[in-house]
Design a protein around this motif. Structure first.
Motif, PDB file in Angstrom:
ATOM      1  N   ASP A 109      -5.657  22.807   4.604  1.00  0.00           N
ATOM      2  CA  ASP A 109      -4.501  23.587   4.455  1.00  0.00           C
ATOM      3  C   ASP A 109      -4.407  24.010   2.873  1.00  0.00           C
ATOM      4  N   GLY A 110      -4.684  23.281   1.928  1.00  0.00           N
ATOM      5  CA  GLY A 110      -4.605  23.479   0.446  1.00  0.00           C
ATOM      6  C   GLY A 110      -5.716  24.532   0.123  1.00  0.00           C
TER       7      GLY A 110
ATOM      8  N   LEU B  58      -7.414  22.729   9.173  1.00  0.00           N
ATOM      9  CA  LEU B  58      -6.957  21.280   9.100  1.00  0.00           C
ATOM     10  C   LEU B  58      -5.699  21.110   8.235  1.00  0.00           C
TER      11      LEU B  58
ATOM     12  N   ASN C 181      -3.134  19.241   6.899  1.00  0.00           N
ATOM     13  CA  ASN C 181      -2.512  17.551   6.789  1.00  0.00           C
ATOM     14  C   ASN C 181      -1.435  17.771   5.484  1.00  0.00           C
TER      15      ASN C 181
ATOM     16  N   GLY D  19      -1.078  19.086   2.564  1.00  0.00           N
ATOM     17  CA  GLY D  19      -1.294  18.833   1.223  1.00  0.00           C
ATOM     18  C   GLY D  19      -2.765  18.449   0.959  1.00  0.00           C
ATOM     19  N   TYR D  20      -2.844  18.114  -0.278  1.00  0.00           N
ATOM     20  CA  TYR D  20      -4.415  17.765  -0.799  1.00  0.00           C
ATOM     21  C   TYR D  20      -4.604  16.188  -0.469  1.00  0.00           C
ATOM     22  N   GLY D  21      -4.833  16.420   0.929  1.00  0.00           N
ATOM     23  CA  GLY D  21      -5.267  15.044   1.354  1.00  0.00           C
ATOM     24  C   GLY D  21      -6.346  14.027   0.778  1.00  0.00           C
TER      25      GLY D  21
HETATM   26 MG   LIG Z   1      -4.975  19.213   3.310  1.00  0.00          MG
END
Ligand SMILES: [Mg+2]
Ligand SMILES: Cc1ncc(C[n+]2csc(CCOP(=O)(O)OP(=O)(O)O)c2C)c(N)n1
Length: 616
Positions: A470-471, A495, A497, A499-501
């Protein structure tokens, strides 16, 4: 006196580019697949008009972001194994600077691209022009000087005749397997429009072939002697194997000598995943099968690799103190890294000569056989983490499993940043050479979608599947609209999640607080709830949010028959990554902190650093 033709510098440039040819599968084709362009002052009147004149021989493509269009150009070159490439032209100032990151990406990944940013007036009469950054102490400086450290060859064209030697040098760099990288010709606005009597011979059709350098005799003898003494030899296959198109030669060589192979990010798909000697990913994001062999190996034949930290486990992975590295590489800079025995050559040529000299020699069978057992154990681990699930928030690995089951190994899989490259490096089962397209030299967020577009231009008959977080999607997505406009279909799996997983996980692993990575941990008044499917649909894509792994597989099956770019969005778990395999990575932890978790992480870090080979 030879015949001349009066043209503007821009006209001479575009005419020249349209005449450079190469041979692909026995067919003569233009070496430039086209020119990406976003016009503004600084290129619309000069280059813009000149591109219009050659639009049938050298097509122009319009994009939405200069960095993205340069990404597409670079991905096109990568997908063409550096045999064909593209140019990208921008206006001056912000348009030009938007391409600097892409230049660095091409520089790091050794990929050819011709960047043609507009520049200020060479005559300086209207200064300061719109978007000109004035340097108080240097009259020759412009923002385009930022391209210098990230270009293999940089030139500023301040007179129309300068384009003649500049283009000759540009072609040399773009087609040289050792030097290959970004070329920036910074084109002063007034000079683009200035005329000169160019020799007609300058515009003759010119075929280009990639040089295949054969090894030096002494270097070859030293490499052969080292290999003959090996008890535990290992090949690292890097991107150079793919660019040399050396996969068959590599298979022949390792099958003959019984040497297991592991692959870097750039070299993944050098051998098909199911080749018995392919131990797959090595290093920080490596498989247990490859990394165990790397720890023990006594002779490491490193082919076409930069030996970056992800490959060497921050130079702590190769633990055999008596090891010898052989650097088979077209570029001497890479061939000699870590005190390697250099074997400067094209990968295919080098492998052919090594194979001939080693004929009949085989690695001890216990070593070769142990690699098969290691691979089997790894495959069992990988099958577990990629299996289907009903979880509301599946892991990246489970999404990878779904994409693999639905799309097979025949697609081109593209990725660049976030948690995905690590998971894909370990878990994606690549098929034919080049079917795995990772950008992990610069790991640029925002490469993925634009890169997918470039790969699709290079391989219009192939399914190109882009996997993106997503980021990264939010950072650069606008070329979805271009892919729809050009009828170049991509299948994009987002994908989400929230944020910056992967950086959040890295933050936790280094003792840090959960801070500023996941959206929920960032300062906010309203927690964002982004509808990625609606966003993609607004650009003309077929888009859908899928509820589950099973839903993703069904949607991917449908996507195969879609005639347009399709974006599938799935919620994922930001906290999970694959534990199996892998190796330590050097990320510096603060020496001073009031937080006990940081102090504990620092202590562990200092212990781990003891593993690093210093001075090699
Ligand atoms: Mg992410
Ligand atoms: C242009 C750029 N900026 C910053 C980074 C550092 N970085 C690497 S991964 C990452 C987070 C990516 O987030 P996302 O795409 O959502 O993937 P996830 O980590 O969640 O899997 C960041 C900030 C980068 N690689 N590239």
């Amino acid at each position: 006196m030879s015949k001349t033709i009066r043209l503007t510098m821009a006209q001479a440039l575009t005419r020249f580019l349209s005449k450079q040819m190469t041979e692909i599968d026995g067919r003569a084709v233009p070496i430039f697949g086209g020119v990406w362009a976003i016009f503004g002052h600084g290129n619309v009147a000069g280059i813009g008009e000149a591109l219009y004149q050659v639009r049938d021989e050298l097509p122009t493509f319009r994009a939405h972001n200069e960095q993205a269009m340069a990404h597409a150009a670079i991905a096109y070159a990568k997908a063409n194994f550096r045999r064909r490439f593209m140019a990208a032209t921008s206006s001056i100032g912000p348009g030009a600077l938007n391409m600097v990151t892409a230049a660095a990406l091409a520089h790091v990944n050794r990929l050819p691209v011709l960047l043609l940013p507009g520049d200020v007036f060479a005559n300086r009469i209207p200064d300061p022009v719109l978007q000109q950054a004035e340097d108080f102490s240097d009259g020759t400086a412009t923002v385009n000087d930022c391209f210098r450290p990230v270009s293999r060859y940089f030139d500023r064209i301040t007179r129309p005749e300068q384009i003649i030697p500049a283009l000759a040098r540009a072609m040399q760099v773009l087609t040289d397997p050792a030097e290959c990288g970004p070329v920036t010709l910074s084109l002063c606005q007034d000079v683009q429009a200035e005329a000169y009597d160019y020799p007609e011979s300058f515009f003759a059709e010119r075929p280009w072939r990639q040089r295949r350098q054969r090894p030096d005799r002494d270097e070859l003898a030293a490499a052969v002697a080292a290999l003959k003494g090996a008890r535990k030899p290992l090949v690292i296959a890097g991107g150079g194997v793919l660019y040399s198109r050396a996969s068959d030669e590599l298979a022949k060589f390792v099958e003959g000598a019984g040497i297991p192979v592991c692959e870097t990010q750039g070299g993944k798909s050098s051998l098909p995943d199911d080749h018995p000697l392919n131990m797959a990913a090595v290093g920080v994001t490596g498989t247990s099968a490859a990394n165990r062999l790397a720890e023990e190996a006594d002779v490491v034949l490193a082919i076409g690799t930069r030996l970056q930290d992800f490959t060497t486990g921050s130079w702590a992975l190769f633990k055999n103190s008596g090891k010898t590295i052989i650097g088979l590489n077209a570029q001497p800079f890479d061939a000699g890294k870590h005190r390697a025995l250099p074997l400067v050559a094209d990968a295919a040529e080098g492998l052919a000569e090594l194979g001939a000299a080693l004929k009949g020699w085989k690695a001890p069978s216990a070593w070769t056989e142990s690699s098969a057992a290691g691979k089997k154990a790894w495959q069992a681990d990988a099958a577990k983490v990629t299996a289907s699930t009903n979880a509301a928030f599946p892991s990246d690995a489970q999404v990878i499993g779904a994409v693999q089951r639905a799309m097979g190994s025949g697609v081109t899989l593209l990725n660049a940043s976030g948690g995905l490259p690590g998971e894909l490096h370990k878990l994606w089962q690549a098929g034919a050479p080049g079917s795995y397209h990772g950008e992990y030299g610069f790991s640029t967020m925002g490469y993925e979608i634009a890169g997918g577009l470039g790969a699709k231009m290079a391989k219009p008959d192939q399914e190109v599947v882009v996997m993106i977080g997503d980021g990264s999607y939010l950072m650069m997505n606008s070329e979805i609209a271009t892919s729809v406009m050009l009828g170049l279909k991509l299948t994009i799996v987002v994908l989400d999640n929230r944020g910056y997983g992967c950086i959040n996980r890295l933050q936790m692993a280094t003792g840090g607080a959960n801070f500023n990575n996941l959206l929920k941990d960032a300062r906010h008044e309203v927690l964002p709830d982004i509808d990625f499917a609606a966003h993609a649909a607004s650009m003309g894509a077929i888009a859908e949010k899928v509820p589950s792994i099973a839903g993703l597989e069904t949607a991917l099956q449908k996507a195969k028959t879609n005639d347009r770019t399709t974006v599938l969005v799935i919620d994922t778990d930001p906290l999970v990554s694959t534990d199996a395999g892998g190796h330590w990575w050097d990320v510096a932890v603060p020496e001073v902190s009031t937080r006990p978790t940081v102090n504990a992480a620092r202590k562990a870090y200092e212990e781990k650093r003891q593993m690093q080979n210093v001075g090699e």
